[in-house]
Design a protein around this motif. Structure first.
Motif, PDB file in Angstrom:
ATOM      1  N   GLN A 165      37.127  38.455  71.591  1.00  0.00           N
ATOM      2  CA  GLN A 165      35.789  37.387  71.945  1.00  0.00           C
ATOM      3  C   GLN A 165      36.151  36.400  73.387  1.00  0.00           C
ATOM      4  OE1 GLN A 165      35.488  36.782  67.621  1.00  0.00           O
ATOM      5  NE2 GLN A 165      34.704  38.991  67.319  1.00  0.00           N
ATOM      6  N   GLY A 166      37.109  35.626  72.399  1.00  0.00           N
ATOM      7  CA  GLY A 166      37.938  34.191  73.663  1.00  0.00           C
ATOM      8  C   GLY A 166      36.954  34.952  74.781  1.00  0.00           C
ATOM      9  N   LEU A 167      37.935  36.486  75.087  1.00  0.00           N
ATOM     10  CA  LEU A 167      38.494  36.988  76.647  1.00  0.00           C
ATOM     11  C   LEU A 167      36.753  37.058  76.967  1.00  0.00           C
ATOM     12  CD1 LEU A 167      40.673  39.469  76.550  1.00  0.00           C
ATOM     13  CD2 LEU A 167      40.483  37.535  77.434  1.00  0.00           C
TER      14      LEU A 167
ATOM     15  N   ARG B 101      27.161  26.656  63.693  1.00  0.00           N
ATOM     16  CA  ARG B 101      26.682  26.912  64.852  1.00  0.00           C
ATOM     17  C   ARG B 101      28.068  26.967  65.459  1.00  0.00           C
ATOM     18  NH1 ARG B 101      26.753  20.113  62.634  1.00  0.00           N
ATOM     19  NH2 ARG B 101      29.155  20.163  62.533  1.00  0.00           N
ATOM     20  N   GLY B 102      28.865  27.213  66.013  1.00  0.00           N
ATOM     21  CA  GLY B 102      30.431  27.689  66.462  1.00  0.00           C
ATOM     22  C   GLY B 102      30.480  25.701  67.612  1.00  0.00           C
ATOM     23  N   GLN B 165      38.257  30.186  71.665  1.00  0.00           N
ATOM     24  CA  GLN B 165      36.905  29.980  72.377  1.00  0.00           C
ATOM     25  C   GLN B 165      36.470  31.953  71.157  1.00  0.00           C
ATOM     26  OE1 GLN B 165      37.342  31.046  76.228  1.00  0.00           O
ATOM     27  NE2 GLN B 165      37.558  28.823  76.443  1.00  0.00           N
ATOM     28  N   GLY B 166      37.503  31.956  71.260  1.00  0.00           N
ATOM     29  CA  GLY B 166      37.221  33.038  70.098  1.00  0.00           C
ATOM     30  C   GLY B 166      36.757  32.886  69.167  1.00  0.00           C
ATOM     31  N   LEU B 167      37.278  31.882  68.526  1.00  0.00           N
ATOM     32  CA  LEU B 167      37.465  31.551  67.052  1.00  0.00           C
ATOM     33  C   LEU B 167      35.838  30.709  66.855  1.00  0.00           C
ATOM     34  CD1 LEU B 167      40.525  29.043  66.147  1.00  0.00           C
ATOM     35  CD2 LEU B 167      39.918  31.148  64.847  1.00  0.00           C
ATOM     36  N   ARG B 168      35.392  30.217  68.187  1.00  0.00           N
ATOM     37  CA  ARG B 168      34.175  29.605  68.338  1.00  0.00           C
ATOM     38  C   ARG B 168      33.197  30.997  67.902  1.00  0.00           C
ATOM     39  NH1 ARG B 168      36.864  25.895  72.131  1.00  0.00           N
ATOM     40  NH2 ARG B 168      36.018  23.433  71.435  1.00  0.00           N
ATOM     41  N   VAL B 169      33.074  31.998  68.965  1.00  0.00           N
ATOM     42  CA  VAL B 169      32.718  33.077  68.635  1.00  0.00           C
ATOM     43  C   VAL B 169      32.580  33.041  67.163  1.00  0.00           C
ATOM     44  CG1 VAL B 169      32.038  35.173  69.444  1.00  0.00           C
ATOM     45  CG2 VAL B 169      32.694  33.703  70.580  1.00  0.00           C
TER      46      VAL B 169
END
Lengths: 205, 205
Positions: A165-167, B101-102, B165-169
């Motif tokens: 997902q980060g990618l 909310r990310g 960023q993946g964690l935020r998704v």
DNA sequence: CCTATTATGGACCGATCGGTACATAACGCA
DNA sequence: TGCGTTATGTACCGATCGGTCCATAATAGG
């Protein structure tokens, strides 16, 4: 007796997915969809019912399509090699730096949470399926002794999914395909076979 | 002489950020903003100029605020411990499972790419700054011998940023705070000190 | 040919969008 | 009190939104 149906649903899904993919759901207007599919308004509503329903169908079409593509490229591999093919196949989809479109599912999950609950849920479910694929590959790899990380397979699968997902966010940020590949390589290096002795400590909380 | 200014810009940013954060830029209407800030239309345009300008200001306000919060919590640590505090502080922001909310920056980058170029660029720049913070911590950790991974520090920083960023998704997908923490723990376990001998191979292409 | 059936695209709808104009209310100061 | 300044809300604007309707075009079978 009747005039034969002329619309090509598959072609329409393809064109619509490109639009939704690049600009999102809300920013894609009905007129945009009509332009790109070449359909008239009457035909559109006769064929798809509404913009929302078309989006749902497009999400499903997109998911089936990309799942098939990934399966095809990772079918001839096992374990970590299959996981690698799986990740690489995803990169091909998302790493066109000119288009920066990321992933339709991730984009939709982010954009539509709290705004279009049904659409969000649909995209969310498809996205979660990816973690299961990662898990299957990692279990194979674990059995084959390819995984050296001192972590549970489920934890690794979760981490892989989060990385994936980060990618997709990276893609949307404009990072190059090489940059994304480097990240994938780094991750695979981290989890591949390493000795378990002498580890200092393990984070728990 | 004049009637005193009653607007509390900080309060307005706070309320506006909650709205943009949860529903995004396009799905937040002007009336929503007026309701939540309690302002009249006249005051709003006198104070902020336009919805777009308010969004820009809110992005900046949000970034400064969360940067300050993270700095505060990681200031008393060094190296890997500081990175851990940094990641944890981010989790606190994004892992309210009720609100899902990310992260406002990630949400904006995804939603606005190709639709609102200036807004996208602004959010993108703020987001990229996070990788630099990760890099700084990892360099400290490397010098202190805390990093065992057979990877360059820059590669690790890039991977950390992607994970973040993946964690935020994940947050937007509705994953629980515990699930996110588990992923952070797994990642830190992977990169922390492990012996370098006996590594099988290293992925390169 | 004619008829039945369907595709087509533009006219049109009400709602909502972001934004402007302006008349009025509220307030500090002299 | 009255003046000057600012806040406030509402009426209004043009544009666009998703969606409906319908007259017309196109095409099959009879």
């Amino acid at each position: 007796m009747p005039r034969p149906i002329e619309i090509n649903r598959d072609h329409a899904f393809h064109k619509a997915s490109e639009l939704f993919w690049r600009r999102g759901y809300r920013a894609t207007s009905l007129n945009d969809l009509l332009d790109v599919t070449g359909m008239g308004k009457g035909s559109f509503y006769a064929a798809f019912g509404s913009k929302k329903k078309l989006f749902e169908a497009t999400l499903t079409w997109y998911h089936k399509r990309s799942t098939a593509a990934r399966r095809k490229s990772s079918d001839n591999h096992r374990g970590l090699a299959a996981l690698r093919e799986f990740l690489d196949a995803t990169l091909i989809d998302i790493s066109d730096v000119k288009r920066r479109r990321g992933c339709l599912l991730v984009n939709s999950v982010i954009e539509l949470e709290g705004v279009e609950p049904e659409l969000h849920r649909l995209a969310n479910n498809y996205l979660k399926a990816l973690e299961q694929r990662c898990l299957a590959y990692l279990e194979e790899a674990r059995v084959a002794g390819e995984v050296g990380a001192d972590l549970g397979t489920a934890e690794l699968a979760a981490l892989s999914a989060t990385l994936l997902q980060g990618l997709r966010v990276d893609s949307r940020m404009g990072h190059s395909r090489e940059a994304l590949k480097q990240r994938v390589n780094a991750f695979l290096t981290l989890i591949s076979n390493t000795p378990q002795t002498n580890r200092n400590h393990r984070y728990t909380s």
